[in-house]
Write a protein that holds these residues in place. Structure first.
Motif, mmCIF file in Angstrom:
data_model
loop_
_atom_site.group_PDB
_atom_site.id
_atom_site.type_symbol
_atom_site.label_atom_id
_atom_site.label_comp_id
_atom_site.label_asym_id
_atom_site.label_seq_id
_atom_site.Cartn_x
_atom_site.Cartn_y
_atom_site.Cartn_z
ATOM 1 N N GLU A 42 43.339 40.624 47.801
ATOM 2 C CA GLU A 42 42.905 39.515 48.667
ATOM 3 C C GLU A 42 43.966 38.422 48.739
ATOM 4 O OE1 GLU A 42 39.210 36.352 49.112
ATOM 5 O OE2 GLU A 42 39.086 37.937 47.613
ATOM 6 N N SER A 83 50.337 36.579 55.217
ATOM 7 C CA SER A 83 49.922 36.151 56.562
ATOM 8 C C SER A 83 50.944 35.186 57.153
ATOM 9 C CB SER A 83 48.539 35.501 56.510
ATOM 10 O OG SER A 83 48.591 34.302 55.780
ATOM 11 N N ILE A 141 44.875 27.599 47.675
ATOM 12 C CA ILE A 141 44.530 28.769 46.856
ATOM 13 C C ILE A 141 45.435 28.839 45.625
ATOM 14 C CG2 ILE A 141 44.579 31.299 46.797
ATOM 15 C CD1 ILE A 141 43.741 31.182 49.802
ATOM 16 N N GLU A 169 46.156 26.293 53.554
ATOM 17 C CA GLU A 169 45.155 27.161 52.924
ATOM 18 C C GLU A 169 45.755 27.901 51.728
ATOM 19 O OE1 GLU A 169 42.127 30.840 54.023
ATOM 20 O OE2 GLU A 169 43.821 30.426 55.348
ATOM 21 N N LEU A 170 46.949 28.452 51.897
ATOM 22 C CA LEU A 170 47.596 29.172 50.801
ATOM 23 C C LEU A 170 47.937 28.212 49.658
ATOM 24 C CD1 LEU A 170 48.777 31.697 49.529
ATOM 25 C CD2 LEU A 170 50.879 31.288 50.842
ATOM 26 N N LYS A 183 46.623 36.887 51.892
ATOM 27 C CA LYS A 183 46.916 35.475 52.210
ATOM 28 C C LYS A 183 48.412 35.200 52.115
ATOM 29 C CE LYS A 183 42.634 34.058 52.651
ATOM 30 N NZ LYS A 183 42.099 33.672 53.927
#
Length: 197
Positions: free
Chosen positions: A92, A99, A117, A113-114, A96
């Motif tokens: 998963e 991408s 995370i 977003e990364l 990410k």
């Protein structure tokens, strides 16, 4: 030798911000050939956030680096420092990471977003930034139990240096260098009067 993409990646966190990429690569290469290494930077300062993605050519290198007894987190280089934490990269997270038009591991920008995370992987979500690049508000720090959070004054609208970003502080400093306003009242130096004898 297996070379599955997710199985060749590890995340290292809690690294010293001052550790050069070349030194980190040298440490990682003790366990196998490194294909790439990418360090996450703070948005505002460009300094290391203490998180690095290491991609090995072979999964055996990841297994050696991940060893609880003899892995990268147990190296003598960390003596006197907090040892880094290692997190394997799952499918998963790999999705990410890969991408975007130019993925972050390949030299592209790290999406918000990364970044979020990656910071959460190491309990560093307090360093997350909002879309404007500013740090999100965090609970105020208190001064040794004196009651009032640092930076809080009687006037809530007053901006203090504690609440300014480093970039704002630098701009303020640049604007005040050699400024007569910061020198206070300036009087002319007394002139020597030369009187003939």
């Amino acid at each position: 030798a297996s070379t599955s993409a997710a199985n060749c990646l590890i995340l290292l966190g809690s690294l010293p911000w001052w550790l050069p990429d070349t030194d980190l690569r040298r440490l990682a290469e003790q366990f196998g050939q490194v294909r790439s290494l990418r360090v996450l930077d703070h948005l505002g300062s460009g300094k290391s956030a203490g998180i690095a993605l290491v991609e090995y050519l072979q999964t055996e290198a990841v297994q050696r680096a991940s060893s609880a007894a003899e892995g990268i987190c147990k190296l003598g280089a960390w003596k006197g420092l907090a040892a880094p934490r290692l997190v394997p990269v799952g499918a998963e997270l790999l999705g990410k990471l890969r991408s975007g038009v130019l993925p972050w591991p390949d030299g592209g920008p790290c999406s918000a977003e990364l970044r979020s995370i990656l910071l959460r992987q190491f309990d560093m979500s307090h360093l997350e930034t909002s879309k404007g690049g500013r740090r999100q508000s965090s609970p105020p720090r208190t001064r040794g139990g004196l009651g009032r959070p640092q930076g809080q004054t009687e006037s809530k609208n007053r901006v203090t240096e504690d609440s300014m970003s480093w970039a704002d502080k630098l701009k303020k400093l640049k604007g005040s260098v050699n400024s007569r306003e910061d020198l206070g009242p300036v009087s002319e130096p007394p002139r020597k009067v030369h009187r003939p004898r």
